[in-house]
Design a protein around this motif. Structure first.
Motif, PDB file in Angstrom:
ATOM      1  N   SER A 238       0.808  -1.210   0.000  1.00 58.77           N
ATOM      2  CA  SER A 238       0.000   0.000   0.000  1.00 58.77           C
ATOM      3  C   SER A 238       0.843   1.263   0.000  1.00 58.77           C
ATOM      4  CB  SER A 238      -0.856   0.058   1.261  1.00 58.77           C
ATOM      5  OG  SER A 238      -1.749  -0.982   1.256  1.00 58.77           O
ATOM      6  N   MET A 239       0.192   2.337  -0.411  1.00 61.69           N
ATOM      7  CA  MET A 239       0.820   3.656  -0.340  1.00 61.69           C
ATOM      8  C   MET A 239       1.176   3.974   1.117  1.00 61.69           C
ATOM      9  SD  MET A 239      -0.928   7.168  -1.672  1.00 61.69           S
ATOM     10  CE  MET A 239      -1.006   6.817  -3.412  1.00 61.69           C
ATOM     11  N   ASN A 240       2.280   4.701   1.301  1.00 61.38           N
ATOM     12  CA  ASN A 240       2.645   5.199   2.637  1.00 61.38           C
ATOM     13  C   ASN A 240       1.959   6.543   2.856  1.00 61.38           C
ATOM     14  OD1 ASN A 240       4.971   3.274   3.278  1.00 61.38           O
ATOM     15  ND2 ASN A 240       5.600   4.091   1.287  1.00 61.38           N
ATOM     16  N   PHE A 241       1.440   6.744   4.055  1.00 63.44           N
ATOM     17  CA  PHE A 241       0.786   8.016   4.357  1.00 63.44           C
ATOM     18  C   PHE A 241       1.467   8.707   5.525  1.00 63.44           C
ATOM     19  CE2 PHE A 241      -2.784   5.662   2.421  1.00 63.44           C
ATOM     20  CZ  PHE A 241      -3.135   6.572   1.449  1.00 63.44           C
ATOM     21  N   MET A 242       1.529  10.024   5.458  1.00 64.26           N
ATOM     22  CA  MET A 242       2.031  10.759   6.620  1.00 64.26           C
ATOM     23  C   MET A 242       1.364  12.130   6.721  1.00 64.26           C
ATOM     24  SD  MET A 242       5.727  10.681   4.949  1.00 64.26           S
ATOM     25  CE  MET A 242       5.302   9.053   4.375  1.00 64.26           C
ATOM     26  N   GLU A 243       1.235  12.607   7.948  1.00 61.58           N
ATOM     27  CA  GLU A 243       0.689  13.943   8.192  1.00 61.58           C
ATOM     28  C   GLU A 243       1.785  14.952   7.886  1.00 61.58           C
ATOM     29  OE1 GLU A 243      -2.387  14.142   9.590  1.00 61.58           O
ATOM     30  OE2 GLU A 243      -2.578  11.976   9.928  1.00 61.58           O
ATOM     31  N   ALA A 244       1.409  16.084   7.341  1.00 64.07           N
ATOM     32  CA  ALA A 244       2.421  17.098   7.036  1.00 64.07           C
ATOM     33  C   ALA A 244       1.759  18.465   6.965  1.00 64.07           C
ATOM     34  CB  ALA A 244       3.087  16.769   5.697  1.00 64.07           C
ATOM     35  N   GLN A 245       2.580  19.469   6.714  1.00 61.69           N
ATOM     36  CA  GLN A 245       2.060  20.830   6.597  1.00 61.69           C
ATOM     37  C   GLN A 245       2.680  21.474   5.361  1.00 61.69           C
ATOM     38  OE1 GLN A 245       2.220  22.921  10.248  1.00 61.69           O
ATOM     39  NE2 GLN A 245       0.955  24.587   9.461  1.00 61.69           N
ATOM     40  N   LEU A 246       1.860  22.210   4.604  1.00 65.40           N
ATOM     41  CA  LEU A 246       2.397  22.903   3.433  1.00 65.40           C
ATOM     42  C   LEU A 246       3.008  24.227   3.878  1.00 65.40           C
ATOM     43  CD1 LEU A 246      -0.374  22.260   0.774  1.00 65.40           C
ATOM     44  CD2 LEU A 246       1.979  21.431   0.721  1.00 65.40           C
ATOM     45  N   GLU A 247       4.198  24.533   3.377  1.00 67.25           N
ATOM     46  CA  GLU A 247       4.826  25.808   3.717  1.00 67.25           C
ATOM     47  C   GLU A 247       5.605  26.318   2.517  1.00 67.25           C
ATOM     48  OE1 GLU A 247       7.234  24.541   7.127  1.00 67.25           O
ATOM     49  OE2 GLU A 247       8.919  24.319   5.749  1.00 67.25           O
ATOM     50  N   GLU A 270      -2.389  27.975  -2.757  1.00 69.13           N
ATOM     51  CA  GLU A 270      -3.679  28.239  -2.095  1.00 69.13           C
ATOM     52  C   GLU A 270      -3.845  27.436  -0.802  1.00 69.13           C
ATOM     53  OE1 GLU A 270      -3.040  26.590  -4.835  1.00 69.13           O
ATOM     54  OE2 GLU A 270      -4.693  25.320  -5.520  1.00 69.13           O
ATOM     55  N   PHE A 271      -2.999  26.436  -0.604  1.00 67.74           N
ATOM     56  CA  PHE A 271      -3.107  25.629   0.618  1.00 67.74           C
ATOM     57  C   PHE A 271      -1.955  25.907   1.586  1.00 67.74           C
ATOM     58  CE2 PHE A 271      -5.520  23.233  -2.548  1.00 67.74           C
ATOM     59  CZ  PHE A 271      -6.700  22.991  -1.854  1.00 67.74           C
ATOM     60  N   ASN A 272      -1.179  26.956   1.311  1.00 71.18           N
ATOM     61  CA  ASN A 272      -0.022  27.249   2.163  1.00 71.18           C
ATOM     62  C   ASN A 272      -0.438  27.322   3.635  1.00 71.18           C
ATOM     63  OD1 ASN A 272       2.725  27.809   2.521  1.00 71.18           O
ATOM     64  ND2 ASN A 272       2.243  29.994   2.821  1.00 71.18           N
ATOM     65  N   GLY A 273       0.340  26.659   4.505  1.00 76.20           N
ATOM     66  CA  GLY A 273       0.054  26.687   5.932  1.00 76.20           C
ATOM     67  C   GLY A 273      -0.931  25.615   6.384  1.00 76.20           C
ATOM     68  N   LYS A 274      -1.576  24.945   5.425  1.00 76.08           N
ATOM     69  CA  LYS A 274      -2.594  23.938   5.775  1.00 76.08           C
ATOM     70  C   LYS A 274      -1.972  22.600   6.126  1.00 76.08           C
ATOM     71  CE  LYS A 274      -6.729  25.792   4.877  1.00 76.08           C
ATOM     72  NZ  LYS A 274      -6.960  26.453   3.597  1.00 76.08           N
ATOM     73  N   LYS A 275      -2.662  21.883   7.000  1.00 79.71           N
ATOM     74  CA  LYS A 275      -2.278  20.494   7.285  1.00 79.71           C
ATOM     75  C   LYS A 275      -2.792  19.609   6.150  1.00 79.71           C
ATOM     76  CE  LYS A 275      -1.662  20.265  12.234  1.00 79.71           C
ATOM     77  NZ  LYS A 275      -0.486  21.129  12.053  1.00 79.71           N
ATOM     78  N   VAL A 276      -1.968  18.680   5.730  1.00 82.37           N
ATOM     79  CA  VAL A 276      -2.353  17.772   4.643  1.00 82.37           C
ATOM     80  C   VAL A 276      -1.935  16.346   4.999  1.00 82.37           C
ATOM     81  CG1 VAL A 276      -2.196  19.480   2.777  1.00 82.37           C
ATOM     82  CG2 VAL A 276      -0.152  18.183   3.437  1.00 82.37           C
ATOM     83  N   LYS A 277      -2.430  15.412   4.207  1.00 79.32           N
ATOM     84  CA  LYS A 277      -1.943  14.043   4.304  1.00 79.32           C
ATOM     85  C   LYS A 277      -1.213  13.753   3.001  1.00 79.32           C
ATOM     86  CE  LYS A 277      -3.456   9.924   6.545  1.00 79.32           C
ATOM     87  NZ  LYS A 277      -4.544   9.386   7.349  1.00 79.32           N
ATOM     88  N   VAL A 278       0.011  13.280   3.107  1.00 78.65           N
ATOM     89  CA  VAL A 278       0.820  13.005   1.918  1.00 78.65           C
ATOM     90  C   VAL A 278       0.874  11.508   1.694  1.00 78.65           C
ATOM     91  CG1 VAL A 278       3.051  13.369   0.812  1.00 78.65           C
ATOM     92  CG2 VAL A 278       2.298  14.874   2.628  1.00 78.65           C
ATOM     93  N   GLY A 279       0.724  11.093   0.450  1.00 76.14           N
ATOM     94  CA  GLY A 279       0.847   9.677   0.112  1.00 76.14           C
ATOM     95  C   GLY A 279       2.049   9.448  -0.788  1.00 76.14           C
ATOM     96  N   LEU A 280       2.834   8.435  -0.443  1.00 80.63           N
ATOM     97  CA  LEU A 280       4.026   8.092  -1.240  1.00 80.63           C
ATOM     98  C   LEU A 280       3.956   6.617  -1.602  1.00 80.63           C
ATOM     99  CD1 LEU A 280       6.772   9.531   1.159  1.00 80.63           C
ATOM    100  CD2 LEU A 280       5.612  10.714  -0.717  1.00 80.63           C
ATOM    101  N   ARG A 281       4.006   6.307  -2.886  1.00 77.17           N
ATOM    102  CA  ARG A 281       4.032   4.896  -3.272  1.00 77.17           C
ATOM    103  C   ARG A 281       5.429   4.337  -3.027  1.00 77.17           C
ATOM    104  NH1 ARG A 281      -0.701   3.103  -4.560  1.00 77.17           N
ATOM    105  NH2 ARG A 281      -2.075   4.293  -5.935  1.00 77.17           N
ATOM    106  N   PRO A 282       5.502   3.070  -2.600  1.00 77.67           N
ATOM    107  CA  PRO A 282       6.804   2.472  -2.277  1.00 77.67           C
ATOM    108  C   PRO A 282       7.807   2.536  -3.420  1.00 77.67           C
ATOM    109  CG  PRO A 282       5.020   1.072  -1.493  1.00 77.67           C
ATOM    110  CD  PRO A 282       4.377   2.178  -2.270  1.00 77.67           C
ATOM    111  N   GLU A 283       7.319   2.495  -4.682  1.00 74.66           N
ATOM    112  CA  GLU A 283       8.266   2.476  -5.806  1.00 74.66           C
ATOM    113  C   GLU A 283       8.840   3.845  -6.128  1.00 74.66           C
ATOM    114  OE1 GLU A 283       5.042   1.751  -5.923  1.00 74.66           O
ATOM    115  OE2 GLU A 283       4.119   2.215  -7.863  1.00 74.66           O
ATOM    116  N   HIS A 284       8.380   4.886  -5.442  1.00 75.41           N
ATOM    117  CA  HIS A 284       8.903   6.231  -5.725  1.00 75.41           C
ATOM    118  C   HIS A 284       9.963   6.691  -4.733  1.00 75.41           C
ATOM    119  CE1 HIS A 284       4.878   6.521  -7.960  1.00 75.41           C
ATOM    120  NE2 HIS A 284       5.845   6.181  -8.793  1.00 75.41           N
ATOM    121  N   PHE A 285      10.453   5.765  -3.931  1.00 72.59           N
ATOM    122  CA  PHE A 285      11.591   6.035  -3.053  1.00 72.59           C
ATOM    123  C   PHE A 285      12.862   5.737  -3.854  1.00 72.59           C
ATOM    124  CE2 PHE A 285      10.100   6.233   1.474  1.00 72.59           C
ATOM    125  CZ  PHE A 285       8.744   6.143   1.233  1.00 72.59           C
ATOM    126  N   ILE A 286      13.763   6.720  -3.913  1.00 72.48           N
ATOM    127  CA  ILE A 286      15.009   6.519  -4.662  1.00 72.48           C
ATOM    128  C   ILE A 286      16.176   6.688  -3.707  1.00 72.48           C
ATOM    129  CG2 ILE A 286      16.403   7.359  -6.595  1.00 72.48           C
ATOM    130  CD1 ILE A 286      13.686   8.658  -7.551  1.00 72.48           C
TER     131      ILE A 286
END
Ligand SMILES: Nc1ncnc2c1ncn2[C@@H]1O[C@H](COP(=O)(O)OP(=O)(O)OP(=O)(O)O)[C@@H](O)[C@H]1O
Ligand SMILES: [Mg+2]
Length: 359
Positions: A238-247, A270-286
């Motif tokens: 599955s995709m990896n998820f993490m909490e983050a903030q846009l800045e 338009e989302f600067n400063g907002k909390k978001v959830k980021v998804g990273l697929r395992p194959e996009h780690f280099i």
């Protein structure tokens, strides 16, 4: 061949609503796969289309005809189930012919249709046998033959391969695909197997708890999942998820003090400063130079699968569990720190409240 249109389909059993309004337009000759976790209402939806259950509200249209009140036999639909229950005392020929006989079709027409279906399904040499003299895959082909001979407008499949072993499943999957190319009958196919869905479907209808989570081509759904549910459901691992903030004017995604990812181009100002959830697929780690690392992954379990290696671990700073997929066979001890960069154009950003994709 036919078009089908589902509009606002709901279904309740007693006072429990199971389907909450499904809409989908299906083109002539299209192969639609309905995918979703157990209990989300896939079989119920298929049974409504077949006419085996009555819809609570909404419309089902096949070509120009609203079929809501038509009996199953009047809908010109054939359905292949998970359990294909052939008649054990009848030959394969008679199993395939039975449905036509009870419709009082002429012997000559029956003979012609069964022979043609047997040829397509490579069952011709087996027509005189009884079901118990066939393998599981051959029996499943007979079940499909029984449907093909009816020359239906619409084919419905409810997990037809789930009783077969893994290897046979792959083989039958290819056969269903080929069959569809040959016959081009509009098909709706239910499965909870993602690989089956990705390889068979022209489009997927992903369901979540009786609702449509997304409709799109397999690649659409994989590369641009519309929400967190689809993102997490499609893809293995599955995709990896993490909490983050846009800045930084919406160009950077801050995961922790020293961990940040960069969005391509303008980012999401338009989302600067907002909390978001980021998804990273395992194959996009280099794997990268430690100086350029965006995430340092501390390895835990390393699975060598042959063609690739799955590295399960957690990020060194924020301790978030993550899985990376690397090409080939890679050897790492437990507790090794691996520096990774993430492909910036492959990030999936979601609103953590609504779950919707925002990039
Ligand atoms: N006849 C029925 N009466 C009451 N509830 C039902 C009935 N048929 C299905 N349900 C309920 O409706 C929900 C959806 O069931 P359904 O069989 O459509 O799920 P599914 O997506 O096909 O799951 P699976 O992948 O396990 O086959 C389930 O919670 C199930 O318990
Ligand atoms: Mg089901």
């Amino acid at each position: 061949m036919a078009t089908a249109r589902l509009e606002g389909i709901t279904k309740s059993f007693g006072d429990v609503e199971i389907l909450h309004g499904i809409d989908c337009e299906i083109q002539n000759g299209e192969f639609i796969v309905i995918l979703g976790p157990s209990g989300c209402g896939k079989s119920t939806l298929l049974r409504l289309i077949a006419g085996l259950e009555k819809i609570t509200s909404g419309t089902i249209q096949i070509d120009d005809r609203i079929v809501n009140d038509l009996e199953p036999a009047e809908r010109d639909i054939a359905m292949v189930f998970q359990t294909y229950a052939l008649y054990p005392h009848m030959t394969i020929f008679n199993n395939m012919a039975y449905g036509l006989k009870i419709r009082k079709m002429s012997r000559a027409e029956i003979e012609k249709r069964v022979q043609k279906a047997a040829e397509i399904l490579e069952l011709t040499p087996l027509l005189k046998r009884k079901p118990k003299q066939l393998s599981g895959g051959q029996r499943q082909r007979v079940a499909m033959g029984r449907c093909i001979v009816r020359e239906p407008k619409l084919f419905l499949f409810d997990e037809p391969l789930s009783n077969l072993d893994a290897k046979l499943r792959v083989q039958m999957r290819l056969e269903i695909r080929k069959l569809h190319h040959q016959l081009n009958i509009t098909s709706i196919y239910v499965t909870h197997d993602q690989v089956e869905a990705m390889t068979l479907g022209d489009r997927l209808l992903v369901m979540d708890k009786g609702l449509t989570a997304q409709i799109g081509t397999p690649l659409d759904v994989y590369e641009r999942p519309a929400n967190i549910f689809v993102a997490g459901f499609i893809g293995s691992p599955s995709m990896n998820f993490m909490e983050a903030q846009l800045e930084n004017d919406g160009r950077s995604i801050r995961i922790s003090k020293n961990e940040a990812l960069e969005l391509p181009e303008k980012g999401l100002p338009e989302f600067n400063g907002k909390k978001v959830k980021v998804g990273l697929r395992p194959e996009h780690f280099i794997i990268c130079d430690p100086k350029e690392a965006q995430i340092n992954l501390v390895t835990d379990v390393v699975e060598k699968l042959g063609a690739d290696t799955l590295v399960h671990g957690f990020s060194q700073e924020s301790k978030i569990a993550m899985t990376a997929r690397l090409d080939g066979i890679q050897h790492f001890n437990r507790d090794t720190v691996l520096p990774f960069r993430i492909q910036s154009n492959k990030l999936h950003i979601f609103d953590p409240d609504s779950g919707k994709r925002i990039n």
